[in-house]
Design a protein around this motif. Structure first.
Motif, PDB file in Angstrom:
ATOM      1  N   PRO A 395       0.829  -1.214   0.000  1.00 15.72           N
ATOM      2  CA  PRO A 395       0.000   0.000   0.000  1.00 15.72           C
ATOM      3  C   PRO A 395       0.860   1.259   0.000  1.00 15.72           C
ATOM      4  N   GLY A 396       0.362   2.285  -0.669  1.00 14.36           N
ATOM      5  CA  GLY A 396       1.078   3.552  -0.698  1.00 14.36           C
ATOM      6  C   GLY A 396       1.589   3.967  -2.061  1.00 14.36           C
ATOM      7  N   SER A 397       1.288   3.188  -3.115  1.00 16.78           N
ATOM      8  CA  SER A 397       1.684   3.599  -4.463  1.00 16.78           C
ATOM      9  C   SER A 397       0.963   4.888  -4.840  1.00 16.78           C
ATOM     10  N   TYR A 398       1.653   5.753  -5.583  1.00 18.97           N
ATOM     11  CA  TYR A 398       1.024   7.023  -5.958  1.00 18.97           C
ATOM     12  C   TYR A 398       1.614   7.540  -7.260  1.00 18.97           C
ATOM     13  N   ALA A 399       0.931   8.518  -7.855  1.00 18.37           N
ATOM     14  CA  ALA A 399       1.358   9.144  -9.106  1.00 18.37           C
ATOM     15  C   ALA A 399       1.379  10.656  -8.924  1.00 18.37           C
ATOM     16  N   ILE A 400       2.263  11.322  -9.667  1.00 18.36           N
ATOM     17  CA  ILE A 400       2.380  12.782  -9.637  1.00 18.36           C
ATOM     18  C   ILE A 400       2.190  13.283 -11.061  1.00 18.36           C
ATOM     19  N   ALA A 401       1.219  14.141 -11.251  1.00 17.20           N
ATOM     20  CA  ALA A 401       0.911  14.650 -12.589  1.00 17.20           C
ATOM     21  C   ALA A 401       1.945  15.689 -13.016  1.00 17.20           C
ATOM     22  N   LYS A 402       2.474  15.517 -14.220  1.00 12.17           N
ATOM     23  CA  LYS A 402       3.364  16.519 -14.810  1.00 12.17           C
ATOM     24  C   LYS A 402       3.434  16.273 -16.315  1.00 12.17           C
ATOM     25  N   SER A 403       3.957  17.255 -17.047  1.00 16.28           N
ATOM     26  CA  SER A 403       4.089  17.131 -18.497  1.00 16.28           C
ATOM     27  C   SER A 403       5.282  17.963 -18.955  1.00 16.28           C
ATOM     28  N   ARG A 470      -4.974  16.185 -16.934  1.00 15.54           N
ATOM     29  CA  ARG A 470      -5.414  16.947 -18.100  1.00 15.54           C
ATOM     30  C   ARG A 470      -5.316  18.447 -17.867  1.00 15.54           C
ATOM     31  N   LYS A 471      -5.261  18.856 -16.609  1.00 21.88           N
ATOM     32  CA  LYS A 471      -5.237  20.277 -16.276  1.00 21.88           C
ATOM     33  C   LYS A 471      -3.826  20.801 -16.032  1.00 21.88           C
ATOM     34  N   LYS A 472      -2.832  19.959 -16.229  1.00 24.63           N
ATOM     35  CA  LYS A 472      -1.459  20.395 -16.013  1.00 24.63           C
ATOM     36  C   LYS A 472      -0.883  21.022 -17.284  1.00 24.63           C
ATOM     37  N   LYS A 473      -0.216  22.144 -17.110  1.00 24.89           N
ATOM     38  CA  LYS A 473       0.397  22.846 -18.228  1.00 24.89           C
ATOM     39  C   LYS A 473       1.705  22.163 -18.596  1.00 24.89           C
ATOM     40  N   THR A 474       1.963  22.040 -19.894  1.00 26.83           N
ATOM     41  CA  THR A 474       3.193  21.397 -20.351  1.00 26.83           C
ATOM     42  C   THR A 474       4.377  22.339 -20.214  1.00 26.83           C
ATOM     43  N   MET A 475       5.464  21.825 -19.666  1.00 30.41           N
ATOM     44  CA  MET A 475       6.704  22.583 -19.527  1.00 30.41           C
ATOM     45  C   MET A 475       7.383  22.653 -20.882  1.00 30.41           C
ATOM     46  N   VAL A 476       7.623  23.865 -21.382  1.00 34.07           N
ATOM     47  CA  VAL A 476       8.251  24.050 -22.687  1.00 34.07           C
ATOM     48  C   VAL A 476       9.548  24.848 -22.544  1.00 34.07           C
ATOM     49  N   ALA A 477       9.472  26.068 -22.037  1.00 37.61           N
ATOM     50  CA  ALA A 477      10.650  26.922 -21.885  1.00 37.61           C
ATOM     51  C   ALA A 477      11.275  26.701 -20.510  1.00 37.61           C
ATOM     52  N   VAL A 478      12.538  26.297 -20.472  1.00 37.59           N
ATOM     53  CA  VAL A 478      13.208  26.010 -19.210  1.00 37.59           C
ATOM     54  C   VAL A 478      13.275  27.239 -18.315  1.00 37.59           C
ATOM     55  N   SER A 479      13.514  28.391 -18.892  1.00 37.03           N
ATOM     56  CA  SER A 479      13.731  29.593 -18.089  1.00 37.03           C
ATOM     57  C   SER A 479      12.479  30.064 -17.348  1.00 37.03           C
ATOM     58  N   ALA A 480      11.333  29.427 -17.635  1.00 36.85           N
ATOM     59  CA  ALA A 480      10.088  29.841 -16.983  1.00 36.85           C
ATOM     60  C   ALA A 480       9.653  28.872 -15.894  1.00 36.85           C
ATOM     61  N   VAL A 481      10.510  27.901 -15.530  1.00 34.82           N
ATOM     62  CA  VAL A 481      10.106  26.876 -14.575  1.00 34.82           C
ATOM     63  C   VAL A 481      10.861  27.025 -13.254  1.00 34.82           C
ATOM     64  N   ASN A 482      10.386  26.283 -12.251  1.00 37.86           N
ATOM     65  CA  ASN A 482      11.028  26.249 -10.942  1.00 37.86           C
ATOM     66  C   ASN A 482      11.176  24.798 -10.496  1.00 37.86           C
ATOM     67  N   THR A 483      12.170  24.546  -9.658  1.00 39.36           N
ATOM     68  CA  THR A 483      12.367  23.199  -9.152  1.00 39.36           C
ATOM     69  C   THR A 483      11.357  22.918  -8.044  1.00 39.36           C
ATOM     70  N   VAL A 484      10.727  21.756  -8.151  1.00 39.17           N
ATOM     71  CA  VAL A 484       9.660  21.345  -7.242  1.00 39.17           C
ATOM     72  C   VAL A 484      10.095  20.100  -6.483  1.00 39.17           C
ATOM     73  N   ILE A 485       9.684  19.987  -5.235  1.00 41.96           N
ATOM     74  CA  ILE A 485       9.889  18.765  -4.469  1.00 41.96           C
ATOM     75  C   ILE A 485       8.525  18.281  -4.011  1.00 41.96           C
ATOM     76  N   ALA A 486       8.258  16.994  -4.174  1.00 41.49           N
ATOM     77  CA  ALA A 486       6.929  16.450  -3.890  1.00 41.49           C
ATOM     78  C   ALA A 486       7.046  15.127  -3.161  1.00 41.49           C
ATOM     79  N   TYR A 487       6.061  14.850  -2.299  1.00 41.22           N
ATOM     80  CA  TYR A 487       5.976  13.549  -1.635  1.00 41.22           C
ATOM     81  C   TYR A 487       4.518  13.240  -1.373  1.00 41.22           C
ATOM     82  N   CYS A 488       4.229  11.991  -1.036  1.00 45.04           N
ATOM     83  CA  CYS A 488       2.854  11.577  -0.779  1.00 45.04           C
ATOM     84  C   CYS A 488       2.625  11.472   0.717  1.00 45.04           C
ATOM     85  N   ASP A 489       1.687  12.218   1.213  1.00 45.92           N
ATOM     86  CA  ASP A 489       1.324  12.211   2.630  1.00 45.92           C
ATOM     87  C   ASP A 489      -0.001  11.466   2.763  1.00 45.92           C
ATOM     88  N   GLY A 490       0.071  10.178   3.063  1.00 46.66           N
ATOM     89  CA  GLY A 490      -1.148   9.374   3.108  1.00 46.66           C
ATOM     90  C   GLY A 490      -1.650   9.112   1.711  1.00 46.66           C
TER      91      GLY A 490
END
Length: 546
Positions: A395-403, A470-490
Motif C-alpha cells: 500500500p502507498g503507491s502514488y502518481a504525480i501529474a506533470k508534463s 489533463r489540467k497540467k500545463k506542459t513545460m516548454v521553456a526552461v527559463s520559466a520553470v522552478n524546481t519542485v519537491i513532492a511527496y505523498c502524505d497518506g
C-alpha cells in the motif's frame, strides 16, 4: 566562466521549504555565470569536498573544488592533450567516480576515426588534471565501479553494429588503476551468434559479473536468453548461466544493482510483452512492455527468486486522483533497494514519437522533393511503487501529474542511465533549437522512510492543488520553470518549491538535473541551480541535506 569562478565563495542560505515531512537544509554557493557552453558534472568526495567539472570546447576543463564547508577552496583550468579542445563537444561521458581520493573521469572520444576510451585523473584537493591516458581503442566501452569499493572494470566491444558477432573484452582494475585481470567474453560453447552487453557489476577484487542478451537471429526474440556470467580474480575464462525462463525474450532493457545487506544482485528487465507471453503493463510508442525482476546470488551464479511486476494500486491511485480512464502504463526509469530489502520502482510516462515529413518545392518549374524526420518525447506523470521482499506491491503507491517535452527520442531507464553514460553538451542544443533534456524527467530521494521526487515545473502546476493530469500545463521553456519537491502524505501528494517561491512571474529557480550527485547515504544531494531575474541569470552550486 573561469574568471567568475575564481571569485566564488560561500553564501549559505536556508530557503523556506514548507509542507514537507522534513524540511531540508539548502546551502548555495556564491553566484557565477551560467555555464551555457559545454557539459558539467558534480562529484561528492569522501573527505567532504565537492568537485564541479565543466568541460568546454575552447579551454579544456574547469574544475572548482568546494571544501566540506562548501567554500570554493580551489579553481583550476586544465587542457586535455589527447585531443583538440573543439572536439570535446563530440565526446561522451562513460563514468565519473572517486578513486584513491581523486576524481576520475572516463570519456569516449573519436581519435583518427576510432572511438577510444580515456581515463582522466584529477587531484581531489586542487582539481588539477594530473594524468590522462587512453585505456581502450575498441569501438565501444562501458565502465562500472563497485558501489561499495573503488574497484572497477571496463568492458570493450569489437563492434558497434547491433546484431553483429562482437567480441567483448573485460578488464578488472584496482583503485590505483592497476590491472587485476583481463579476459575475453565469448558465447558459452559457441551456442549463440550474437551477444549484447546489458550490464556489469564489480565486486571488490574478487570478480566481475556480466549480464548479456544472447540470440541467434539479428532481430532477436527467437532462440534467445538472458545470460549471466562471472570471472573470478586469476581466472582466464568466464563461468556462465543461461536464464532458461527468458527463452525467446525480445530486446530486453536491463538495470542491475547490488544489495549489500543480503549480498544479492537485482536484475530488473523491461521486456517486450508479447515475447514474454503476458499482457503489457508499460507502454511507450510502438513498445508494449512488462517488467521482470531476477534476484541473483552472484557468488553461486544462481537465481534465488524471480517475479513479474504488476502495480494495480498505482493504477487505482491514477484513476482516482489523476482522473485516468485506463491503467497507469508509464515505463520503468530506475529503482532503489531499501534497507529492509524492499524495492522502490520509479516509473514515468514516456511518449516517444518519430514523424516523417515530405515536402515538394518547384525550381524553374521542376519539382524538388525533400524528406525530414522529427523526433520528440513527452515526459509525463511520475509513478512510485514499493514492492516487498517477495515482489508484491505494498500500500502507498502514488502518481504525480506533470508534463514535459523534448525534441529528442528517448527510451526507458533514462534516469538509471543518466549519471553513468552520456552528457548533454549544451551549446549544441541551443544552436539546433532542440530541447535540453538535462533539465527534464526527475530525481528521487528516499529519506527517513519518505520518498521525495524532485523535478522542474511551471509555477501554475504547483499552485493548482488539483491532481488531474489533463489540467497540467506542459513545460516548454526552461527559463520559466522552478524546481519542485513532492511527496505523498497518506493519500495526497504535496508539492512545494524546493528553492522557495520566486513570487514574481519574471523570476525562476531551476535545476540541471543531469548533474545531480547523491551522497552514499542518499540524505544529501548536490545540484546546479540557475536563478533568473528578468533577463539576468546566475548559477549556483546547491547542497540539499535532510
Amino acid at each position: 566562466m573561469l574568471k567568475n569562478l575564481l571569485l566564488v565563495c560561500l553564501c549559505s542560505l536556508l530557503l523556506p521549504v514548507t509542507l514537507l515531512a522534513q524540511a531540508p537544509e539548502i546551502t548555495r554557493s556564491k553566484p557565477f555565470d551560467e555555464p551555457d557552453d559545454g557539459a558539467s558534472r558534480l562529484l561528492l568526495m569522501k573527505n567532504g569536498n565537492t568537485l564541479f567539472f565543466h568541460f568546454t570546447a575552447k579551454k579544456g576543463v574547469d574544475v572548482v573544488v568546494y571544501d566540506k564547508k562548501h567554500h570554493a577552496s580551489s579553481t583550476v583550468n586544465s587542457r586535455i592533450r589527447s585531443w583538440k579542445a573543439k572536439k570535446t563537444k563530440n565526446a561522451s561521458l562513460a563514468g565519473l567516480y572517486e578513486m584513491n581520493g581523486e576524481g576520475v573521469v572516463f570519456i569516449k572520444q573519436a581519435i583518427h576515426r576510432k572511438t577510444c576510451l580515456f581515463r582522466l585523473i584529477f587531484d581531489g584537493k586542487t582539481g588539477k588534471l594530473v594524468k590522462e591516458e587512453m585505456i581502450s581503442d575498441l569501438p565501444d566501452s562501458q565502465v562500472r565501479k563497485d558501489p561499495n569499493s573503488e574497484y572497477y572494470a571496463v568492458a570493450g566491444f569489437s563492434s558497434l553494429e547491433r546484431g553483429s558477432n562482437e567480441m567483448i573484452k573485460v578488464t578488472h582494475y584496482s583503485p590505483d588503476h592497476k590491472e587485476i585481470n583481463e579476459a575475453s567474453y565469448e558465447s558459452p560453447n559457441g551456442g549463440f551468434k550474437y551477444m549484447e552487453f546489458k550490464g556489469m557489476y564489480v565486486h571488490q577484487d574478487q570478480f566481475v559479473f556480466i549480464a548479456t542478451f544472447a540470440h541467434n537471429t539479428k532481430t532477436s526474440g527467437k532462440d534467445s536468453r538472458i545470460l549471466i556470467s562471472r570471472i573470478a580474480k586469476g581466472a582466464k575464462a568466464f563461468e556462465h548461466k543461461l536464464l532458461d525462463y527468458t527463452d525467446d525474450y525480445k530486446e530486453p532493457m536491463v538495470a542491475l544493482k547490488y544489495n549489500s545487506a543480503n549480498k544479492n544482485l537485482y536484475l530488473l528487465a523491461a521486456i517486450n510483452a508479447k515475447s514474454a507471453g503476458r499482457p503489457y503493463t508499460m507502454y511507450t510508442t510502438n513498445e508494449n512492455l512488462v517488467l521482470q525482476m531476477s534476484v541473483i546470488d552472484p557468488f553461486a551464479l544462481a537465481v534465488s527468486k524471480k517475479y513479474f511486476v504488476d502495480h494495480p494500486l498505482l493504477s487505482d491511485y491514477a484513476k482516482e486522483h489523476l482522473k485516468y480512464k485506463k491503467p497507469y502504463y508509464g515505463v520503468i526509469q530506475d529503482f532503489r533497494i531499501n534497507e529492509d530489502n524492499s524495492i522502490t520502482l520509479m516509473y514515468e510516462e514516456l511518449e516517444a514519437k518519430t514523424e516523417y515529413y515530405t515536402s515538394t518545392t518547384y525550381i524553374n518549374g521542376r519539382p524538388s522533393t525533400s524528406n525530414r524526420t522529427s523526433y520528440s518525447t513527452r515526459f509525463g506523470d511520475i509513478g512510485i511503487v514499493r514492492l516487498d521482499d517477495d515482489g508484491k506491491e505494498t500500500p502507498g503507491s502514488y502518481a504525480i501529474a506533470k508534463s514535459q517535452h523534448t525534441g529528442s527520442l528517448l527510451r526507458p531507464y533514462f534516469i538509471y542511465r543518466r549519471p553513468q553514460t552520456d552528457w548533454n553538451f549544451r551549446r549544441l542544443f541551443f544552436k539546433t533549437g532542440a530541447y535540453n533534456e538535462g533539465f527534464l524527467s526527475y530525481d528521487y530521494m528516499f529519506v527517513n522512510n519518505v520518498g521525495y521526487s524532485i523535478f522542474n515545473d511551471v509555477p501554475v502546476n504547483v499552485s493548482d492543488s488539483t491532481e488531474n493530469y489533463r489540467k497540467k500545463k506542459t513545460m516548454v521553456a526552461v527559463s520559466a520553470v522552478n524546481t519542485v519537491i513532492a511527496y505523498c502524505d497518506g493519500d495526497k501528494v504535496k508539492k512545494t518549491f524546493l528553492f522557495g517561491d520566486p513570487g514574481r512571474k519574471d523570476e525562476a529557480r531551476f535545476s540541471l538535473l543531469e548533474i545531480n550527485a547523491h551522497s552514499d547515504d542518499n540524505k544529501s544531494l548536490a545540484t546546479l541551480m540557475i536563478e533568473r531575474k528578468g533577463n539576468d541569470k546566475k548559477a549556483y552550486i546547491v547542497w540539499i541535506t535532510f
